[in-house]
Design an enzyme around this catalytic site. Structure first.
Site, PDB file in Angstrom:
ATOM      1  N   LYS A  12     -18.977  73.554 -17.424  1.00 49.62           N
ATOM      2  CA  LYS A  12     -19.937  73.500 -16.316  1.00 49.62           C
ATOM      3  C   LYS A  12     -20.731  74.817 -16.190  1.00 49.62           C
ATOM      4  CE  LYS A  12     -17.389  70.042 -13.618  1.00 49.62           C
ATOM      5  NZ  LYS A  12     -16.834  69.709 -12.287  1.00 49.62           N
ATOM      6  N   TYR A  52     -22.927  61.570 -11.790  1.00 53.92           N
ATOM      7  CA  TYR A  52     -21.983  61.622 -10.671  1.00 53.92           C
ATOM      8  C   TYR A  52     -22.257  60.530  -9.632  1.00 53.92           C
ATOM      9  CZ  TYR A  52     -19.670  65.899 -12.216  1.00 53.92           C
ATOM     10  OH  TYR A  52     -18.911  66.818 -12.905  1.00 53.92           O
ATOM     11  N   ASN A 115     -15.727  74.426 -10.766  1.00 61.26           N
ATOM     12  CA  ASN A 115     -14.399  74.382 -11.369  1.00 61.26           C
ATOM     13  C   ASN A 115     -14.411  74.282 -12.898  1.00 61.26           C
ATOM     14  OD1 ASN A 115     -15.186  71.755 -11.532  1.00 61.26           O
ATOM     15  ND2 ASN A 115     -13.487  70.908 -10.349  1.00 61.26           N
ATOM     16  N   HIS A 118     -15.476  69.593 -16.840  1.00 61.44           N
ATOM     17  CA  HIS A 118     -15.371  68.159 -16.545  1.00 61.44           C
ATOM     18  C   HIS A 118     -14.646  67.492 -17.693  1.00 61.44           C
ATOM     19  CE1 HIS A 118     -16.464  63.976 -15.760  1.00 61.44           C
ATOM     20  NE2 HIS A 118     -16.695  63.898 -17.055  1.00 61.44           N
ATOM     21  N   GLU A 129     -19.455  57.933 -20.893  1.00 67.74           N
ATOM     22  CA  GLU A 129     -19.978  59.305 -20.816  1.00 67.74           C
ATOM     23  C   GLU A 129     -20.367  59.821 -22.205  1.00 67.74           C
ATOM     24  OE1 GLU A 129     -17.689  60.526 -16.678  1.00 67.74           O
ATOM     25  OE2 GLU A 129     -16.983  61.436 -18.554  1.00 67.74           O
TER      26      GLU A 129
END
Ligand code: GDP
Length: 142
Positions: A12, A52, A115, A118, A129
């Site tokens: 990320k 998302y 965080n 993913h 995905e």
């Protein structure tokens, strides 16, 4: 021998910006994953919203989309046996405060939102995905 499985992962924007991408890739390789495909990209607003979409009713949705579009990310197809579950294990809990020692999020995440990584949450999601970011030639490299 158990069969290999592919999963999808994103390093990320927080982790790319803070120069942790190399360490995260090392940890993934040391955890038995083979990098099948990898690309640095910057998510557009509509890509992040689509990716998302499952969270669109959640209070953190707009903040999450803003975060995921703030800078470059590294998208990856990863392969090993039981890849989806094993990646979730090595990622650690969503909230780094709850993540186990040695996990990516324990080591590198800043907060529950920022965080670091993913990983797809199920084989069906992984297939979707992977197709969202890679074509079939890229996914079938030897
Ligand atoms: P994951 O599968 O562990 O990534 O977690 P989820 O699918 O539940 O959430 C997707 C992403 O949304 C997380 O990785 C975080 O970046 C973010 N997120 C999840 N829960 C929260 C929250 O309570 N607050 C905020 N600000 N972001 C969150």
């Amino acid at each position: 021998m158990s069969e290999k499985q592919k999963t999808f992962s994103i390093i990320k924007p927080d982790a790319v910006a803070s120069g942790k991408a190399g360490k995260i890739l090392s940890l993934l390789e040391e955890s038995g994953f083979r990098i099948v495909a990898l690309r640095m990209t910057k998510l557009s607003q509509s890509q992040a919203e689509g990716f998302y979409a499952v969270h669109r009713e959640r209070p953190f949705y707009s903040s999450l989309v803003k975060f995921m579009t703030e800078g470059p990310v590294i998208v990856m197809a990863l392969e090993r046996e039981d890849a989806v579950k094993k990646l979730r294990d090595v990622m650690g809990a969503t909230n780094p405060a709850n993540a186990a020692e040695g996990t990516v999020r324990k080591l590198f995440a800043e907060s529950i939102e920022r965080n670091a990584i993913h990983g797809s949450d199920a084989p069906e999601t992984a297939a979707e995905e992977l197709k969202f970011f890679f074509n079939s030639v890229e996914l079938n490299q030897l």
